[in-house]
Design a protein around this motif. Structure first.
Motif, mmCIF file in Angstrom:
data_model
loop_
_atom_site.group_PDB
_atom_site.id
_atom_site.type_symbol
_atom_site.label_atom_id
_atom_site.label_comp_id
_atom_site.label_asym_id
_atom_site.label_seq_id
_atom_site.Cartn_x
_atom_site.Cartn_y
_atom_site.Cartn_z
ATOM 1 N N PRO A 81 0.828 -1.204 0.000
ATOM 2 C CA PRO A 81 0.000 0.000 0.000
ATOM 3 C C PRO A 81 0.865 1.258 0.000
ATOM 4 O O PRO A 81 1.963 1.264 0.559
ATOM 5 C CB PRO A 81 -0.808 -0.115 1.286
ATOM 6 C CG PRO A 81 0.020 -0.960 2.184
ATOM 7 C CD PRO A 81 0.765 -1.912 1.279
ATOM 8 N N LYS A 82 0.345 2.265 -0.640
ATOM 9 C CA LYS A 82 1.036 3.547 -0.716
ATOM 10 C C LYS A 82 1.140 4.152 0.684
ATOM 11 O O LYS A 82 0.166 4.163 1.439
ATOM 12 C CB LYS A 82 0.259 4.481 -1.649
ATOM 13 C CG LYS A 82 0.911 5.812 -1.865
ATOM 14 C CD LYS A 82 0.084 6.666 -2.817
ATOM 15 C CE LYS A 82 0.694 8.043 -2.943
ATOM 16 N NZ LYS A 82 -0.112 8.906 -3.796
ATOM 17 N N TRP A 83 2.323 4.670 1.002
ATOM 18 C CA TRP A 83 2.518 5.309 2.309
ATOM 19 C C TRP A 83 1.703 6.599 2.378
ATOM 20 O O TRP A 83 1.550 7.322 1.392
ATOM 21 C CB TRP A 83 3.997 5.639 2.535
ATOM 22 C CG TRP A 83 4.227 6.306 3.848
ATOM 23 C CD1 TRP A 83 4.435 5.693 5.043
ATOM 24 C CD2 TRP A 83 4.241 7.709 4.112
ATOM 25 N NE1 TRP A 83 4.575 6.635 6.043
ATOM 26 C CE2 TRP A 83 4.454 7.885 5.492
ATOM 27 C CE3 TRP A 83 4.083 8.846 3.330
ATOM 28 C CZ2 TRP A 83 4.522 9.139 6.091
ATOM 29 C CZ3 TRP A 83 4.150 10.092 3.928
ATOM 30 C CH2 TRP A 83 4.372 10.225 5.298
ATOM 31 N N SER A 84 1.180 6.886 3.572
ATOM 32 C CA SER A 84 0.490 8.154 3.815
ATOM 33 C C SER A 84 0.786 8.590 5.249
ATOM 34 O O SER A 84 1.154 7.762 6.093
ATOM 35 C CB SER A 84 -1.016 8.012 3.600
ATOM 36 O OG SER A 84 -1.576 7.215 4.624
ATOM 37 N N PRO A 85 0.623 9.856 5.552
ATOM 38 C CA PRO A 85 0.904 10.350 6.908
ATOM 39 C C PRO A 85 0.090 9.654 8.002
ATOM 40 O O PRO A 85 0.515 9.635 9.150
ATOM 41 C CB PRO A 85 0.557 11.840 6.820
ATOM 42 C CG PRO A 85 0.763 12.187 5.378
ATOM 43 C CD PRO A 85 0.319 10.958 4.632
ATOM 44 N N GLU A 86 -1.048 9.061 7.646
ATOM 45 C CA GLU A 86 -1.845 8.345 8.642
ATOM 46 C C GLU A 86 -1.101 7.132 9.201
ATOM 47 O O GLU A 86 -1.460 6.613 10.251
ATOM 48 C CB GLU A 86 -3.187 7.895 8.045
ATOM 49 C CG GLU A 86 -4.144 9.031 7.751
ATOM 50 C CD GLU A 86 -3.812 9.770 6.450
ATOM 51 O OE1 GLU A 86 -3.249 9.167 5.506
ATOM 52 O OE2 GLU A 86 -4.106 10.975 6.386
ATOM 53 N N MET A 87 -0.070 6.673 8.506
ATOM 54 C CA MET A 87 0.699 5.509 8.942
ATOM 55 C C MET A 87 1.705 5.844 10.048
ATOM 56 O O MET A 87 2.283 4.949 10.657
ATOM 57 C CB MET A 87 1.414 4.876 7.753
ATOM 58 C CG MET A 87 0.468 4.303 6.729
ATOM 59 S SD MET A 87 1.371 3.746 5.280
ATOM 60 C CE MET A 87 0.183 2.630 4.574
#
Length: 99
Positions: A81-87
């Motif tokens: 999955p594409k990284w996002s700040p929610e991670m």
């Protein structure tokens, strides 16, 4: 603590040099496996063209090889999955001043 947890703790010593936060709290490490003294890391970077690619991946290899005295480290760099700040973990958000 099992070996995967130990490896995760070691990876907390690898930092994204641009953000100043470790790769675990940044949410870049997706999976850690340890089988028969072989280490497998599935991870991503914040962007596919990340200029710190070699630095971060090299840091992962260096820390694991040095601290665990092994040469059998495989890194699978993925974009899904594409990284996002929610991670980013709560600890990481605190370091970055994100609420």
């Amino acid at each position: 603590m099992d070996m995967e947890e130990h490896i995760e703790e070691l990876l907390r010593g690898v930092y994204d040099p641009e953000l100043g936060i470790n790769i675990v709290d940044l949410g870049l490490v997706y999976d850690i496996q340890y089988h028969n003294e072989r280490i497998f890391i599935k991870m991503t970077l914040t962007t596919p063209g990340c200029p710190m690619h070699d630095t971060i991946v090299g840091g992962v290899k260096y820390v694991l090889k040095e601290k665990l005295e092994t040469e059998d480290v495989e890194i699978d760099l993925v974009w899904e999955p594409k990284w996002s700040p929610e991670m980013i973990s709560r600890e990481g958000k605190d370091v970055l001043g994100i609420r």
